[in-house]
Design a protein around this motif. Structure first.
Motif, short mmCIF file in Angstrom:
data_model
loop_
_atom_site.label_atom_id
_atom_site.label_comp_id
_atom_site.label_asym_id
_atom_site.label_seq_id
_atom_site.Cartn_x
_atom_site.Cartn_y
_atom_site.Cartn_z
N HIS A 82 -8.12 1.06 2.13
CA HIS A 82 -7.27 1.05 0.94
C HIS A 82 -7.90 0.21 -0.15
N VAL B 169 -9.56 5.15 -0.27
CA VAL B 169 -8.42 5.69 -1.01
C VAL B 169 -7.87 4.65 -1.97
N THR C 244 -9.22 5.21 7.11
CA THR C 244 -9.31 5.07 5.66
C THR C 244 -9.26 3.60 5.28
N HIS D 17 0.71 -2.38 -0.13
CA HIS D 17 -0.18 -1.26 0.19
C HIS D 17 -1.31 -1.62 1.15
N LEU E 69 -2.09 8.33 -9.83
CA LEU E 69 -1.60 6.96 -9.59
C LEU E 69 -1.13 6.34 -10.90
N ARG F 153 -5.12 3.00 -3.99
CA ARG F 153 -3.68 2.96 -3.84
C ARG F 153 -3.01 2.15 -4.93
N ARG G 264 -13.15 9.34 -1.77
CA ARG G 264 -12.13 9.86 -0.86
C ARG G 264 -12.76 10.56 0.34
N ILE H 287 -4.01 -3.59 1.01
CA ILE H 287 -5.30 -3.34 0.39
C ILE H 287 -6.43 -4.08 1.11
#
Lengths: 237, 237
Positions: free
Chosen positions: A97, A122, A95, A156, A141, A124, A117, A158
């Motif tokens: 971010h 994803v 995945t 996170h 979120l 975040r 997705r 990213i």
DNA sequence: CACTGTGAATGCATTCACAGCG
DNA sequence: CGCTGTGAATGCATTCACAGTG
């Protein structure tokens, strides 16, 4: 044997993969998934091209940048090709971010879009400069304040930033994304952003799409004797 | 893939205007409007290029496709250039009527986007297949049923259709747009649409943007810090 | 001078066309 | 055969480089 970067090997020579080809890669994956559902085992470059409105030569050339997946006389084995391309595209078993700056209409639309997705992207982090919006929940979120962007990004991990703020604010957000460590940015604001060369930037400009069309609408009208083909553009961003 | 109609005259010769240049045209107009606000009278190709992250040669070449607007030693007179380009782009003293199919998140975002109206693109019709949505009002326009699309299009003299429906429904809507008489379509659905050659089609594919980035992220090696590339590393389609 | 306009050169991307393979 | 893989040819787009101009 693994492919290591945007090149392919031919007689010990390495060739860059054309940017345009990378964009089509994504379309190949999508179309192959669709075809697979119909239970077919193989596709020829010809048939794949028909679906995508490319030429067969282009399909062969493109696929061949990434490796030799075909079988003479039969075509490409769909399952195998699909797996290979997904891995190459970087959307298999992994995945990415994403952080979104700008919780307006467009931002919300992107958050709601299922396709991301499915492909492993994803969201975040969401931030917005408007205190009215901070604290709200969108798609599960919570919108944070722009001040927290960099901290949140690190927390996170990213990879990708998406900008859907007004164009005056775009460069500021962009800088924060860069400081926060993203390696790629998609910018939806109609502004030309500055990024260091280590960060990849793509611009999506909706108004530009309409304006480019207006240009042709404005002139197609007066046809000075059509030699050959009439006006038509089929174009993928 | 592309047939263009834009021509320029040089010694009685006509040359096609590159598709890529038409897209930049829109950026020139935008940037010139911005610069004008700062009260300047002239810009050089150099300065304009710096703002847009192009090269000066490119700016000169581009502008020169449309005519000779420059003055040696001084540059381009902003006011005059802006007026000329706006007219050429087809967004001066004129409006274009737009129909939107798909009143979801993305459709609503487009409806809310002020930039369109400023440029003369006016939404006059919204349709959605979902009976729940029919009758609602968005940005002062009432959502109609998809069945009425063709009739509404004729009544409102629609020039441009925008598709923000799910990809399964996209081709159907597209066909209706074509029957309803549009000459241009912007498609936001991740589907490859069929249109007759008299209709210009542009695709905007958000998932593709992210996926193309993922490709490069996955391999880390940055190919090149391109600056000002068109529908490529650094730009919008 | 500082700048444009533009041939010529270069660099990408697509298409042709065919040898070679299953 | 039918179809891939790929040099070679073509076609676009960008950049160079400089003569020419106000």
């Amino acid at each position: 044997m693994t492919r290591t970067n945007g090149m392919r090997r031919t007689n010990g020579l390495r060739r860059q993969i054309p940017e345009a080809c990378v964009e089509r890669l994504s379309l190949y994956v999508r179309e192959l998934s669709r075809i697979r559902r119909q239970g077919n085992g193989f596709v020829s470059s010809r048939r794949l091209a028909q679906h995508l409105r490319f030429t067969d030569a282009q399909v062969r050339r493109d696929l061949n940048y990434f490796g030799q997946f075909g079988t003479s006389g039969r075509g490409y084995e769909i399952q195998r090709l699909l797996a290979a391309l997904s891995r190459i595209l970087g959307i298999q078993g992994r995945t990415w971010h994403v952080a979104l700056a700008g919780a307006g209409n467009l931002g919300s639309a992107l958050l709601a879009y299922r396709g991301f997705r499915e492909r492993g992207f994803v969201f975040r982090v969401i931030v917005d400069a408007d205190p009215q919006k901070v604290g709200r929940t969108i798609q599960g979120l919570t919108v944070a304040s722009s001040d927290e962007l960099e901290a949140l990004m690190r927390r996170h991990r990213i990879h990708i930033g998406i900008i859907t703020v007004p164009s005056e604010a775009a460069q500021g957000v962009c800088d924060r994304f860069v400081r926060g460590g993203v390696r790629a940015i998609v910018n939806f604001a109609p502004a030309r952003l500055d990024v260091p060369p280590s960060v990849r930037l793509r611009n999506v400009d909706m108004a530009l799409e309409l304006e480019a069309l207006a240009f042709y609408l404005g002139r197609d009208r007066l046809p000075a004797g059509r030699h050959g083909a009439p006006a038509a553009a089929q174009d993928s961003p």
